[in-house]
Enzyme design. Structure first.
Site, mmCIF file in Angstrom:
data_model
loop_
_atom_site.group_PDB
_atom_site.id
_atom_site.type_symbol
_atom_site.label_atom_id
_atom_site.label_comp_id
_atom_site.label_asym_id
_atom_site.label_seq_id
_atom_site.Cartn_x
_atom_site.Cartn_y
_atom_site.Cartn_z
ATOM 1 N N GLN A 104 3.010 10.038 0.673
ATOM 2 C CA GLN A 104 4.324 9.389 0.806
ATOM 3 C C GLN A 104 5.233 9.648 -0.400
ATOM 4 O O GLN A 104 6.440 9.408 -0.319
ATOM 5 C CB GLN A 104 4.163 7.878 1.006
ATOM 6 C CG GLN A 104 3.513 7.503 2.339
ATOM 7 C CD GLN A 104 3.399 6.004 2.485
ATOM 8 O OE1 GLN A 104 2.422 5.413 2.040
ATOM 9 N NE2 GLN A 104 4.391 5.375 3.078
ATOM 10 N N GLY A 147 0.834 -1.191 0.000
ATOM 11 C CA GLY A 147 0.000 0.000 0.000
ATOM 12 C C GLY A 147 0.869 1.241 0.000
ATOM 13 O O GLY A 147 2.000 1.218 0.486
ATOM 14 N N CYS A 176 6.156 0.221 7.226
ATOM 15 C CA CYS A 176 5.740 1.398 6.465
ATOM 16 C C CYS A 176 6.908 1.817 5.581
ATOM 17 O O CYS A 176 8.037 1.923 6.067
ATOM 18 C CB CYS A 176 5.370 2.527 7.428
ATOM 19 S SG CYS A 176 4.851 4.023 6.590
ATOM 20 N N LEU A 177 6.626 2.071 4.300
ATOM 21 C CA LEU A 177 7.705 2.445 3.377
ATOM 22 C C LEU A 177 8.347 3.775 3.781
ATOM 23 O O LEU A 177 9.480 4.047 3.391
ATOM 24 C CB LEU A 177 7.174 2.528 1.940
ATOM 25 C CG LEU A 177 6.718 1.181 1.340
ATOM 26 C CD1 LEU A 177 6.078 1.389 -0.028
ATOM 27 C CD2 LEU A 177 7.880 0.197 1.246
ATOM 28 N N HIS A 219 -2.446 7.505 6.983
ATOM 29 C CA HIS A 219 -1.498 8.425 6.325
ATOM 30 C C HIS A 219 -2.194 9.703 5.863
ATOM 31 O O HIS A 219 -1.614 10.792 5.908
ATOM 32 C CB HIS A 219 -0.860 7.761 5.100
ATOM 33 C CG HIS A 219 0.364 6.950 5.408
ATOM 34 N ND1 HIS A 219 1.512 7.493 5.940
ATOM 35 C CD2 HIS A 219 0.631 5.627 5.236
ATOM 36 C CE1 HIS A 219 2.422 6.539 6.084
ATOM 37 N NE2 HIS A 219 1.910 5.393 5.679
ATOM 38 N N HIS A 238 -4.228 1.362 7.547
ATOM 39 C CA HIS A 238 -2.879 1.956 7.626
ATOM 40 C C HIS A 238 -2.760 3.140 6.658
ATOM 41 O O HIS A 238 -2.279 4.214 7.032
ATOM 42 C CB HIS A 238 -1.855 0.857 7.291
ATOM 43 C CG HIS A 238 -0.428 1.328 7.220
ATOM 44 N ND1 HIS A 238 0.557 0.811 8.027
ATOM 45 C CD2 HIS A 238 0.187 2.242 6.428
ATOM 46 C CE1 HIS A 238 1.705 1.408 7.739
ATOM 47 N NE2 HIS A 238 1.508 2.271 6.772
ATOM 48 N N GLU A 239 -3.222 2.929 5.415
ATOM 49 C CA GLU A 239 -3.073 3.990 4.401
ATOM 50 C C GLU A 239 -3.994 5.172 4.688
ATOM 51 O O GLU A 239 -3.612 6.328 4.463
ATOM 52 C CB GLU A 239 -3.318 3.427 3.001
ATOM 53 C CG GLU A 239 -2.361 2.320 2.560
ATOM 54 C CD GLU A 239 -0.892 2.666 2.764
ATOM 55 O OE1 GLU A 239 -0.519 3.851 2.664
ATOM 56 O OE2 GLU A 239 -0.117 1.728 3.046
HETATM 57 NI NI NI Z 1 2.829 3.507 5.727
#
Ligand code: NI
Length: 171
Positions: free
Chosen positions: A51, A46, A94-95, A140, A136-137
């Site tokens: 991001q 995701g 998380c990226l 963000h 999660h997304e």
């Molecule tokens: Ni993340």
């Protein structure tokens, strides 16, 4: 398609709330396809637009395994309209917070509405990994990160580590 740079902690943009998308134009569609490429290369399941430095309410997801047919989903202006009382624990990464993992409890399933890339209103009720990824997304989009599930003390330790890393990278 092109791969975009992913911003990481402590970039302040990660704490900014993303604005809704009003018009799904060619720029939005190109951003979605660039986000997919960026996510697949990373690799991740995701990615939120913020991001890649664009604080707008769009996210891309694909929880298919490597040996499965891809199941790409684009969500624009997503909203969770219902979630289960039952919780589920999943280890999340998380990226934007490389090399960090954390067990997080979240509702086991969610019902979410969103616009697809054709501007059509969609509704999805889903559980398991996809439900975790969606929550999660969507976090963000509100400037919330997985480290916010930690105590303040532990969170500060992680933030300090990333601040030091970014200083070291610049010097
Ligand atoms: Ni993340």
């Amino acid at each position: 398609m092109s791969k975009l740079p992913i911003i990481t902690l402590p970039d302040p943009l990660l704490r900014q709330a993303s604005k809704p998308i009003e018009t799904i134009d060619a720029d939005v569609k190109r951003l979605a396809s660039d986000m997919f490429e960026t996510m697949y290369v990373a690799p991740g399941i995701g990615l939120a637009a913020v991001q890649v430095g664009v604080p707008r309410q769009m996210l891309v997801l694909d929880v298919a395994d490597d040996d499965e047919t891809p199941r790409p989903i684009t969500m624009i202006n997503p909203q969770i309209i219902e979630s289960s009382n039952e919780m589920r624990t999943h280890e999340e990464g998380c990226l934007s917070i490389p090399d960090f993992k954390l067990d997080i409890d979240r509702p086991d399933w969610v019902r979410v509405t969103y616009l697809d890339l054709d501007g059509k209103l969609q509704e999805l009720r889903t559980g398991g990994l996809l439900a975790t990824a969606i929550q999660h997304e969507i976090d963000h989009l509100r400037g919330k990160l997985i480290i916010d599930f930690l105590s303040r003390l532990k969170r500060d330790i992680v933030i300090r580590r990333f601040k030091k890393q970014s200083r070291d990278a610049m010097s």
